[in-house]
Design a protein around this motif. Structure first.
Motif, PDB file in Angstrom:
ATOM      1  N   THR A   8       0.600  -1.010   0.222  1.00  0.00           N
ATOM      2  CA  THR A   8       0.152   0.240  -0.024  1.00  0.00           C
ATOM      3  C   THR A   8       1.010   1.585   0.434  1.00  0.00           C
ATOM      4  N   GLY A  25      -7.151  -0.823   4.034  1.00  0.00           N
ATOM      5  CA  GLY A  25      -8.623  -0.562   3.559  1.00  0.00           C
ATOM      6  C   GLY A  25      -9.505  -0.788   4.421  1.00  0.00           C
ATOM      7  N   GLU A  32     -10.711   3.317   6.735  1.00  0.00           N
ATOM      8  CA  GLU A  32     -12.637   3.541   6.706  1.00  0.00           C
ATOM      9  C   GLU A  32     -13.112   3.855   8.035  1.00  0.00           C
ATOM     10  N   HIS A  53      -7.238  10.747  -5.552  1.00  0.00           N
ATOM     11  CA  HIS A  53      -8.489   9.858  -4.797  1.00  0.00           C
ATOM     12  C   HIS A  53      -7.615   8.893  -5.277  1.00  0.00           C
ATOM     13  N   ASP A  87      -7.597   4.117  -3.550  1.00  0.00           N
ATOM     14  CA  ASP A  87      -8.818   2.951  -3.420  1.00  0.00           C
ATOM     15  C   ASP A  87      -8.035   2.572  -2.644  1.00  0.00           C
ATOM     16  N   ASN A  90      -7.878  -0.602  -0.932  1.00  0.00           N
ATOM     17  CA  ASN A  90      -8.178  -1.776  -0.953  1.00  0.00           C
ATOM     18  C   ASN A  90      -7.869  -2.474  -2.722  1.00  0.00           C
ATOM     19  N   SER A  91      -8.136  -2.147  -3.591  1.00  0.00           N
ATOM     20  CA  SER A  91      -7.823  -2.414  -4.744  1.00  0.00           C
ATOM     21  C   SER A  91      -6.028  -1.985  -5.603  1.00  0.00           C
ATOM     22  N   ASN A  93      -6.244   4.551  -8.012  1.00  0.00           N
ATOM     23  CA  ASN A  93      -5.716   5.736  -7.503  1.00  0.00           C
ATOM     24  C   ASN A  93      -5.946   6.833  -9.006  1.00  0.00           C
ATOM     25  N   GLY A  98     -13.566   5.868  -3.969  1.00  0.00           N
ATOM     26  CA  GLY A  98     -11.728   6.200  -2.532  1.00  0.00           C
ATOM     27  C   GLY A  98     -11.558   6.876  -1.565  1.00  0.00           C
ATOM     28  N   THR A  99     -11.086   6.880  -1.095  1.00  0.00           N
ATOM     29  CA  THR A  99     -10.654   8.274  -0.536  1.00  0.00           C
ATOM     30  C   THR A  99      -9.875   9.353  -0.589  1.00  0.00           C
ATOM     31  N   TYR A 103     -13.795  10.582   2.787  1.00  0.00           N
ATOM     32  CA  TYR A 103     -13.808   9.257   2.860  1.00  0.00           C
ATOM     33  C   TYR A 103     -15.154   9.217   2.111  1.00  0.00           C
TER      34      TYR A 103
END
Length: 247
Positions: free
Chosen positions: A60, A106, A110, A173, A175, A177-178, A181, A211-212, A247
């Protein structure tokens, strides 16, 4: 572990010391006793769990750092890697969905605490952008605009020889998890020491991926010589400010 010295080299166990010989280091000595205690036998499982989570945090970190490369690659910072891994490890610890060994950044981001950790992270501690500008900044995620108020160019501490500063607004932006970006950045805004307004307005387009959202402001100092801008790369001349997380 200690190295044996003297004419006679010992081998075996005497009292609470174990004497032995290695191929490269020669005769050594260490405290006697081997194997795993009941508590130690549990450590390999815990080690595997930690290694699995650490690997995901490192992955990450790598993706996140690459996503912000236009802002972060200007100056080499040997501490940034370790601080970012530590950040994502702490965010991962906020994951209350997955069991130990399966926790991830991820689910952690959250949570309110996870987002706060991300928001409070300082990319460039040696160059806090708002402190350097001696001003206040507010980023509006709805309008995707930044307002810098209470600004006075006379309060900016320019590095010796610098004639201009440049500000770049970015909206990432990401994500977690995935790891997908997208980064959108404004054109650099160059200001010289004669800038007299007491506020600055900047805006950036909204990325198209989910995404965030992380808003950042980049600061660089330059010396202008006959129309050419020469970048300063010292620790206090390049900064990236975390303006907020949504978020």
């Amino acid at each position: 572990m200690a190295k044996q010295v003297g004419i006679i080299k010992l081998k075996g166990t005497i009292g609470d010391l174990n004497f032995y010989k290695t191929k490269n280091a020669g005769p050594l000595a260490r405290k006697a006793g081997g194997g795993f205690s009941k508590d130690q036998k549990k450590k390999p499982v815990r080690t595997m769990e930690n290694a699995s989570e650490f690997g995901r945090c490192s992955k990450t970190k790598k993706a996140f750092k690459m996503a912000l490369a236009p802002f972060l690659c200007v100056r080499k910072d040997g501490d940034l890697h370790g601080r970012m891994v530590q950040l994502f490890t702490r965010i991962k610890d906020q994951d209350r969905i997955n069991s130990r060994g399966m926790r991830g950044v991820g689910p952690g981001v959250e949570t309110p605490r996870g987002r706060q950790l991300l928001k409070d992270f300082e990319f460039t501690p040696s160059c806090n952008v708002m402190e350097t500008l001696a001003a206040s900044g507010n980023f509006d995620f709805t309008t995707r605009s930044l307002n810098i108020s209470n600004f006075d160019m006379r309060n900016v501490q320019f590095p010796t020889g610098a004639t201009h500063l440049a500000l770049t607004l970015g909206l990432l932006h990401f994500d977690f998890n995935s790891l997908e970006n997208q980064l959108k950045s404004s054109a650099p805004l160059y200001l010289d020491k004669s800038y007299s307004a007491n506020s600055i307005e900047m805006q950036v387009n909204l990325p198209d991926v989910a995404g965030t959202a992380i808003a950042v402001l980049g600061l660089k100092f330059y010396q202008e010589v006959q129309g050419t801008y020469y970048l300063f790369r010292s620790a206090n001349s390049v900064g990236v400010e975390n303006l907020g997380v949504e978020y």
